[in-house]
Design a protein around this motif. Structure first.
Motif, PDB file in Angstrom:
ATOM      1  N   GLY A  30       0.843  -1.186   0.000  1.00 60.59           N
ATOM      2  CA  GLY A  30       0.000   0.000   0.000  1.00 60.59           C
ATOM      3  C   GLY A  30       0.876   1.233   0.000  1.00 60.59           C
ATOM      4  N   VAL A  31       0.507   2.222  -0.813  1.00 59.55           N
ATOM      5  CA  VAL A  31       1.328   3.428  -0.959  1.00 59.55           C
ATOM      6  C   VAL A  31       0.433   4.662  -0.901  1.00 59.55           C
ATOM      7  N   SER A  32       1.068   5.818  -0.737  1.00 60.19           N
ATOM      8  CA  SER A  32       0.367   7.092  -0.799  1.00 60.19           C
ATOM      9  C   SER A  32       1.320   8.139  -1.351  1.00 60.19           C
ATOM     10  N   VAL A  33       0.782   9.307  -1.696  1.00 57.64           N
ATOM     11  CA  VAL A  33       1.628  10.367  -2.242  1.00 57.64           C
ATOM     12  C   VAL A  33       1.545  11.600  -1.355  1.00 57.64           C
ATOM     13  N   GLY A  34       2.287  12.612  -1.758  1.00 56.35           N
ATOM     14  CA  GLY A  34       2.376  13.846  -0.988  1.00 56.35           C
ATOM     15  C   GLY A  34       3.794  14.044  -0.504  1.00 56.35           C
ATOM     16  N   PRO A  35       4.152  15.279  -0.167  1.00 53.08           N
ATOM     17  CA  PRO A  35       5.508  15.534   0.342  1.00 53.08           C
ATOM     18  C   PRO A  35       5.713  14.852   1.681  1.00 53.08           C
ATOM     19  N   PRO A  36       6.948  14.462   1.992  1.00 49.08           N
ATOM     20  CA  PRO A  36       7.229  13.852   3.295  1.00 49.08           C
ATOM     21  C   PRO A  36       6.811  14.760   4.443  1.00 49.08           C
ATOM     22  N   ASP A  86      10.404  20.406   5.140  1.00 49.75           N
ATOM     23  CA  ASP A  86      11.456  21.419   5.244  1.00 49.75           C
ATOM     24  C   ASP A  86      12.604  20.955   6.128  1.00 49.75           C
ATOM     25  N   ARG A  87      12.321  20.063   7.089  1.00 51.50           N
ATOM     26  CA  ARG A  87      13.361  19.585   7.986  1.00 51.50           C
ATOM     27  C   ARG A  87      14.231  18.497   7.359  1.00 51.50           C
ATOM     28  N   VAL A  88      13.680  17.774   6.388  1.00 51.48           N
ATOM     29  CA  VAL A  88      14.395  16.596   5.876  1.00 51.48           C
ATOM     30  C   VAL A  88      14.812  16.703   4.418  1.00 51.48           C
ATOM     31  N   LYS A  89      14.341  17.719   3.703  1.00 57.49           N
ATOM     32  CA  LYS A  89      14.564  17.711   2.254  1.00 57.49           C
ATOM     33  C   LYS A  89      16.047  17.793   1.880  1.00 57.49           C
ATOM     34  N   ASP A  90      16.859  18.484   2.682  1.00 51.16           N
ATOM     35  CA  ASP A  90      18.276  18.580   2.341  1.00 51.16           C
ATOM     36  C   ASP A  90      18.996  17.250   2.545  1.00 51.16           C
ATOM     37  N   ASP A  95       8.680  16.003  -7.643  1.00 50.29           N
ATOM     38  CA  ASP A  95       7.236  15.914  -7.859  1.00 50.29           C
ATOM     39  C   ASP A  95       6.668  14.871  -6.910  1.00 50.29           C
ATOM     40  N   PHE A  96       5.785  15.295  -6.004  1.00 55.09           N
ATOM     41  CA  PHE A  96       5.205  14.378  -5.022  1.00 55.09           C
ATOM     42  C   PHE A  96       3.749  14.043  -5.328  1.00 55.09           C
ATOM     43  N   GLY A  97       3.368  14.181  -6.592  1.00 54.57           N
ATOM     44  CA  GLY A  97       1.996  13.906  -6.985  1.00 54.57           C
ATOM     45  C   GLY A  97       1.791  12.461  -7.431  1.00 54.57           C
TER      46      GLY A  97
END
Length: 339
Positions: free
Chosen positions: A109-115, A119-123, A134-136
């Protein structure tokens, strides 16, 4: 006891797999033992959540690989893997590998959207490209294509002594039909149906056309099936937190009631700017919970469930809850254990 609209066909459970930072192996072993117990009790499926940078299962696919070698029949699922943390090509390889090892029992099972807290983890997660990711839904579409055998590259054949495939290996033919989307909105339900996935209804949903949780969940079930090629036969699994107390001690009953009481206020109205609605926890005897489920608008239209175990309980609590689910609530809903 009201008669069910249809017997419950598949009974599953969902666990988060918490562990102590100082002793992570013990918590992971507890999760594996709970999955083994689920198979012994006749459950149809066991599902694990994810928790990144927390003290819960961060690698559900790895945990299910281990579970696949300790079980022989029970289906193993993820509810859900947030694809914002994943590379779809690499994840497809991991899923196919575990499906092969399990003998075709994996239900991703999966889902989408930004983590969460992006802002804390993207780097750390996407250094230099975090703002371009793209998180769509395209991320799901890519994963589906790879799992279903679509080419990943334009080259196949020999290159010196090495032989290369143009699609993900190993290829597990049945895995594509066992992919699930975990959704909490009408848009997600529609997209999952249009792309031939199975649908995991969420215990957290968006209040779009109603502020009644059961009505919202029912609208998602109907929206999904209205857009799925299989129509009314399309698979939907309902997710709720369910805590039967038939064999619980007095101390356990008090703990369960306190747990549910603390969480009840958030279920009365939409929460936050996204207007999220939370499902009430169902606590009581199997007979009491069965009656409440038969009154639940969405439950009356499904025949599969993955009841969630509470997050913060002890191993012996989970043993009691699973045992009561399998021996009390399941049969009260018309379900029969598999052995």
């Amino acid at each position: 006891m009201p008669l069910p609209s249809r017997p419950l066909r598949k009974l599953g459970f969902l666990t988060i797999g918490l562990f102590d930072e100082a002793d992570p192996r013990r918590g992971h072993e507890s999760t594996l033992e709970i999955i083994q117990l689920g198979e012994q009790l006749g459950f149809d499926s066991a599902w694990v959540r994810h928790r990144h940078l927390q003290y819960g299962i961060s690698s559900p696919v790895a945990v299910l690989a281990a579970a696949s070698q300790r079980t022989s029949r029970i289906e193993l699922g993820t509810a859900v893997i947030p694809l914002g943390w994943e590379n779809p090509l690499r994840l497809a390889e991991d899923l196919a590998t575990v499906d092969v090892l399990s003998g075709g029992r994996l239900n991703p099972g999966v889902s989408v959207g930004p983590p969460l807290h992006y802002d804390r983890v993207k780097d750390a997660l996407y250094p230099g490209t975090g703002d371009a990711e793209d998180f769509g839904y395209e991320r799901v579409r890519r994963l589906l294509g790879f799992v279903r055998g679509e080419p990943a590259t334009g080259f196949r054949g020999a290159d010196g002594f090495e032989v290369f495939s143009d699609r993900v290996q190993p290829y597990s033919p049945g895995l594509g039909s066992r992919m699930w989307y975990g959704g909490g909105s009408l848009r997600s339900a529609r997209w999952a149906g249009e792309h031939g996935m199975n649908f995991l209804t969420s215990s957290v949903v968006k209040a779009e056309e109603s502020e009644d949780f059961a009505e919202i969940q029912l609208s998602h079930v109907r929206e999904f099936r209205a857009h799925h090629p299989d129509g009314e036969r399309a698979r939907v699994s309902q997710g709720l937190v369910v805590i039967p107390t038939d064999s619980a001690s007095s101390g356990q009953r008090a703990k369960y009631k306190e747990y549910a009481d603390r969480r009840t206020p958030r279920t009365s109205s939409p929460q936050g700017p996204a207007r999220m609605m939370f499902a009430p926890d169902l606590v009581g005897s199997s007979a009491e919970i069965a009656e409440r489920l038969y009154d639940h608008a969405a439950f009356r239209e499904i025949d599969e469930v993955a009841f969630a175990l509470p997050f913060t309980f002890e191993h012996e609590d989970y043993v009691q809850i699973l045992t009561d689910l399998a021996t009390g609530l399941g049969p009260a809903l018309g379900w029969r254990p598999r052995h």
